[in-house]
Design an enzyme around this catalytic site. Sequence first.
Site, PDB file in Angstrom:
ATOM      1  N   ILE A  28       0.837  -1.197   0.000  1.00 35.19           N
ATOM      2  CA  ILE A  28       0.000   0.000   0.000  1.00 35.19           C
ATOM      3  C   ILE A  28       0.870   1.245   0.000  1.00 35.19           C
ATOM      4  CG2 ILE A  28      -1.808   1.259   1.228  1.00 35.19           C
ATOM      5  CD1 ILE A  28      -2.305  -1.260   2.880  1.00 35.19           C
ATOM      6  N   SER A  29       1.972   1.158   0.725  1.00 34.78           N
ATOM      7  CA  SER A  29       2.774   2.364   0.910  1.00 34.78           C
ATOM      8  C   SER A  29       4.224   2.001   1.197  1.00 34.78           C
ATOM      9  CB  SER A  29       2.186   3.159   2.081  1.00 34.78           C
ATOM     10  OG  SER A  29       3.174   3.924   2.718  1.00 34.78           O
ATOM     11  N   GLY A  32       7.277   3.951   2.692  1.00 33.27           N
ATOM     12  CA  GLY A  32       7.748   5.202   3.287  1.00 33.27           C
ATOM     13  C   GLY A  32       9.216   5.106   3.641  1.00 33.27           C
ATOM     14  N   GLU A  51      10.413   5.036   6.665  1.00 30.51           N
ATOM     15  CA  GLU A  51      10.647   4.194   7.827  1.00 30.51           C
ATOM     16  C   GLU A  51       9.857   2.897   7.835  1.00 30.51           C
ATOM     17  OE1 GLU A  51       9.532   7.523   9.512  1.00 30.51           O
ATOM     18  OE2 GLU A  51      11.515   8.349   9.874  1.00 30.51           O
ATOM     19  N   SER A  52       8.901   2.790   6.926  1.00 24.78           N
ATOM     20  CA  SER A  52       8.119   1.563   6.932  1.00 24.78           C
ATOM     21  C   SER A  52       7.554   1.246   5.555  1.00 24.78           C
ATOM     22  CB  SER A  52       6.963   1.691   7.927  1.00 24.78           C
ATOM     23  OG  SER A  52       5.985   2.566   7.406  1.00 24.78           O
ATOM     24  N   VAL A  53       7.204  -0.029   5.386  1.00 22.06           N
ATOM     25  CA  VAL A  53       6.492  -0.472   4.202  1.00 22.06           C
ATOM     26  C   VAL A  53       5.187  -1.075   4.697  1.00 22.06           C
ATOM     27  CG1 VAL A  53       6.574  -1.937   2.143  1.00 22.06           C
ATOM     28  CG2 VAL A  53       8.687  -1.042   3.092  1.00 22.06           C
ATOM     29  N   VAL A  54       4.079  -0.695   4.076  1.00 18.58           N
ATOM     30  CA  VAL A  54       2.790  -1.211   4.524  1.00 18.58           C
ATOM     31  C   VAL A  54       2.191  -2.102   3.434  1.00 18.58           C
ATOM     32  CG1 VAL A  54       0.483  -0.607   5.352  1.00 18.58           C
ATOM     33  CG2 VAL A  54       2.425   0.843   5.947  1.00 18.58           C
ATOM     34  N   LYS A  77       2.360  -3.466   8.766  1.00 18.59           N
ATOM     35  CA  LYS A  77       3.372  -2.409   8.750  1.00 18.59           C
ATOM     36  C   LYS A  77       4.722  -3.015   9.094  1.00 18.59           C
ATOM     37  CE  LYS A  77       4.182   2.329  10.330  1.00 18.59           C
ATOM     38  NZ  LYS A  77       3.585   3.502  10.990  1.00 18.59           N
ATOM     39  N   ASP A  97       2.896  13.373  15.263  1.00 21.15           N
ATOM     40  CA  ASP A  97       3.049  13.466  13.801  1.00 21.15           C
ATOM     41  C   ASP A  97       1.663  13.625  13.194  1.00 21.15           C
ATOM     42  OD1 ASP A  97       4.259  13.597  11.343  1.00 21.15           O
ATOM     43  OD2 ASP A  97       4.565  11.428  11.150  1.00 21.15           O
TER      44      ASP A  97
END
Length: 516
Positions: free
Chosen positions: A259-260, A262, A264-267, A289, A405
């Site tokens: 989905i995403s 980023g 710091e993370s991959v979702v 996540k 955030d």
Amino acid sequence: MDSVGVAAAAPDAGPGPAWQGKCPWGAPSTTSISCSLADVMSEQLAKELQLEEENAAFPEVVAAAEGPFITGENIDTSSDLMLAQMLQMEFDREYDAQLRREEKKINGDSKVSISFENYRKVHPYDSDSSEDEVDWQDTRHDPYRADKPTTTPRRGFIGKGKDITTKHDEVVCGRKNTARMENFAPEFQVGDGIGMDLKLSNQVFNALKQHAYSEERRSARLHEKKEHSTAEKAVDPKTRLLLYKMVNSGMLETITGCISTGKESVVFHAYGGNSATEDKVIPPECAIKVFKTTLNEFKNRDKYIKDDYRFKDRFSKLNPRKIIRMWAEKEMHNLTRMQNAGIPCPQVVILKKHVLVMSFIGQDQVPAPKLKDVTLSSEDMKKAYYQILSMMQQLYRECNLVHADLSEYNMLWHDGKVWLIDVSQSVEPTHPHGLEFLFRDCRNVSQFFQKGGVAEALNERELFNAVSGLNITADNEVDFQAEIEALEKMNEDHVQNHGKKQSTFSSDGDPPIYDE
Ligand code: ADP
Ligand code: MN
């Protein structure tokens, strides 16, 4: 250390099957190691056994080696451990295949069938036999913990009630079983037994059936969408193994895609499966996540966690890999607090190391849009604003948290309301920079809604006071910020002097309230 060749009891219980010597790759030394007392004391042997144990810890690599993450084309051979594990698995499967042939041969016509099930290296039920490190999550109800494989008790019959099959039916039944092998998936090699008058015992048939099913599922997974492989390549081998465990254990049905991605993370999106444990209901759709294990990305986030007293003691003692897990753990704890307060947010399903599985906000693989991407009617915009105001208050007062955030990037619009996500960096208000974070959150929210045409939206200073209950009177940003920092400093001094943190801030001279 020289070993004197006096064979002692094998470390594995029981002797191996008789055909061991015939194994095409030589006798597999791992099943039954004859050794002397000298050997037992040997470091070399200890290492070998350790390695053996580690290998046994990854039975799912079979699937991993064929699944969409690791296919012929994108196979990651950069990790020696991974490669070794995969080779070991290939060997183990070969070994099992041989075992099954042997089992079949021995049981062929016999009235009493013998099962070699316990000698199998790759057990279909054994989805997770060990964890190399302890997870922070309460593992008492660990849905990954595999049950001990069950063996059919030795008795004169198989089945229950009217399904009972006694030895008298053996011939009829054996023939039936052989014929039923035709129902196995076409790729499943059953040999040419179907054409012959082969009588297959129920036990052998059931073992084969079980195997055929797991092969079928494996093969289905293999042919599932491969187009996501680029995003999946961003995930390291250890993480891939973790994700495979989740699919193989049945907790997740399939991981459909990313989905995403980023900093710091991959979702990922996944369809929930049926968990091995009954007490855990897996949502039909999940978001996974994966906190990135590339350490440099996290350096600039240290300040969030380093000063969070909840993690302070551990921070200094931990290696960077564990600090990343701490992010995942923080997100889990913070989401749980929010869930308990009734704030719309993803529900935690499970935390495994740096991988957090939660409920998916969205539908049919389509994630709910971020507030920044959605066009709301002025009525909905106003509704969203008031909802966020009250969520921020709840977060501060009931959850004792500051999002840290909060912006239109971390709020999703779903089911006619706003959902908060991305709370790994959230801190308690008494964090040394907690109030500054809150002020920044307030600035983002107030600017977004003022630009979005919500006339009632408070300005950032008013919003800050409305959320925190503090009464900072400065009428300009600079002075306001200075007062916030002064409050933080007072709190820090208090911690220094009393070794205790204040649980709440107070700006008007009231005695501070202390934690018990
Ligand atoms: P990051 O630290 O990368 O910003 P986020 O938690 O914000 O991590 O997740 C990144 C993106 O993934 C989000 O903007 C959102 O689109 C999507 N996402 C994250 N969690 C979920 C979820 N539970 N349901 C649906 N989408 C999600
Ligand atoms: Mn985010």
